[in-house]
Scaffold this motif. Structure first.
Motif, short mmCIF file in Angstrom:
data_model
loop_
_atom_site.label_atom_id
_atom_site.label_comp_id
_atom_site.label_asym_id
_atom_site.label_seq_id
_atom_site.Cartn_x
_atom_site.Cartn_y
_atom_site.Cartn_z
N UNK A 208 0.79 -1.22 0.00
CA UNK A 208 0.00 0.00 0.00
C UNK A 208 0.83 1.28 0.00
N UNK A 209 2.14 1.15 0.04
CA UNK A 209 2.99 2.35 0.05
C UNK A 209 2.94 3.05 -1.30
N UNK A 210 3.16 4.35 -1.24
CA UNK A 210 3.23 5.11 -2.48
C UNK A 210 4.62 4.87 -3.09
N UNK A 211 4.64 4.52 -4.35
CA UNK A 211 5.93 4.25 -5.01
C UNK A 211 6.26 5.41 -5.94
N UNK A 212 7.36 6.10 -5.61
CA UNK A 212 7.77 7.25 -6.41
C UNK A 212 9.03 6.85 -7.18
N UNK A 213 8.98 7.03 -8.48
CA UNK A 213 10.16 6.69 -9.29
C UNK A 213 10.74 7.96 -9.89
N UNK A 214 12.01 8.19 -9.59
CA UNK A 214 12.70 9.36 -10.14
C UNK A 214 13.70 8.88 -11.18
N UNK A 215 13.63 9.46 -12.34
CA UNK A 215 14.58 9.07 -13.36
C UNK A 215 15.80 9.97 -13.33
N UNK A 216 16.96 9.37 -13.33
CA UNK A 216 18.21 10.12 -13.31
C UNK A 216 18.65 10.33 -14.76
N UNK A 217 18.91 11.58 -15.14
CA UNK A 217 19.36 11.81 -16.51
C UNK A 217 20.74 11.22 -16.76
N UNK A 218 20.98 10.83 -17.99
CA UNK A 218 22.27 10.26 -18.35
C UNK A 218 23.29 11.38 -18.53
N UNK A 219 24.44 11.20 -17.90
CA UNK A 219 25.51 12.17 -18.09
C UNK A 219 26.75 11.46 -18.62
N UNK A 220 27.40 12.10 -19.55
CA UNK A 220 28.54 11.47 -20.21
C UNK A 220 29.78 12.36 -20.22
N UNK A 221 30.87 11.71 -20.57
CA UNK A 221 32.14 12.41 -20.77
C UNK A 221 32.62 11.94 -22.14
N UNK A 222 32.86 12.86 -23.04
CA UNK A 222 33.24 12.49 -24.40
C UNK A 222 34.75 12.34 -24.49
N UNK A 223 35.15 11.22 -25.12
CA UNK A 223 36.59 10.97 -25.26
C UNK A 223 37.18 11.78 -26.40
N UNK A 224 36.33 12.21 -27.34
CA UNK A 224 36.84 12.94 -28.50
C UNK A 224 37.01 14.43 -28.24
N UNK A 225 35.95 15.06 -27.67
CA UNK A 225 36.01 16.52 -27.56
C UNK A 225 36.00 17.02 -26.11
N UNK A 226 36.07 16.07 -25.15
CA UNK A 226 36.10 16.41 -23.73
C UNK A 226 34.82 17.04 -23.19
N UNK A 227 33.72 16.93 -23.96
CA UNK A 227 32.44 17.42 -23.46
C UNK A 227 32.03 16.61 -22.23
N UNK A 228 31.47 17.30 -21.24
CA UNK A 228 30.95 16.62 -20.06
C UNK A 228 29.58 17.15 -19.73
N UNK A 229 28.61 16.28 -19.54
CA UNK A 229 27.27 16.75 -19.21
C UNK A 229 26.21 15.80 -19.71
N UNK A 230 24.97 16.31 -19.83
CA UNK A 230 23.87 15.45 -20.24
C UNK A 230 24.10 14.86 -21.63
#
Ligand SMILES: [Zn+2]
Length: 126
Positions: free
Chosen positions: A59-81
């Motif tokens: 009977x508990x309330x089930x809350x699901x939070x989705x975590x956004x994907x974050x990456x680090x690029x090996x080619x251009x050093x971009x870091x973030x979503x």
């Protein structure tokens, strides 16, 4: 099935925590799922509901939070979503949004954790 074993682990964790805290019941459970955890949140929620029958979690309330994907690029050093080609929970194709490269490191997004549990305790003065 992936969701089933994950749901089973989550229910066990929640019930275990509740028992250790002398809870009468669990009111709410918050679960974090990363976009790359390869889990379908609706299915996961349904299975938790099924498995929590006759436990403190029933009977508990089930809350699901989705975590956004974050990456680090090996080619251009971009870091973030990440840039996601397919917003499909089973097979997301993750790319660098800056240079479109797929040779990336995943920083965030594989998680599946119980984040928070709200419990109800018996009145301590009673
Ligand atoms: Zn890049």
């Amino acid at each position: 099935m992936h969701e089933l074993s994950m749901a089973d682990a989550i229910v066990k964790t929640a019930v275990d925590v509740a028992e250790k805290n002398d809870a009468q019941k669990i009111i709410e459970i918050t679960i974090e799922i990363g976009g790359l955890a390869l889990l379908n949140p609706e299915q996961l929620k349904f299975m938790i509901e099924v498995l929590s029958e006759d436990t403190l979690l029933e009977g508990a309330k089930i809350v699901i939070e989705e975590i956004p994907i974050e990456i680090e690029c090996k080619s251009c050093s971009y870091e973030g979503p990440a840039g996601e080609e397919e917003l499909d929970h089973y097979m997301p194709i993750v790319k660098c949004p800056e240079c479109d490269d797929v040779s990336i490191n995943i920083i965030k997004g594989r998680e599946c954790n119980v984040k928070n549990i709200k419990i109800e305790k018996e009145d301590e003065d009673a």
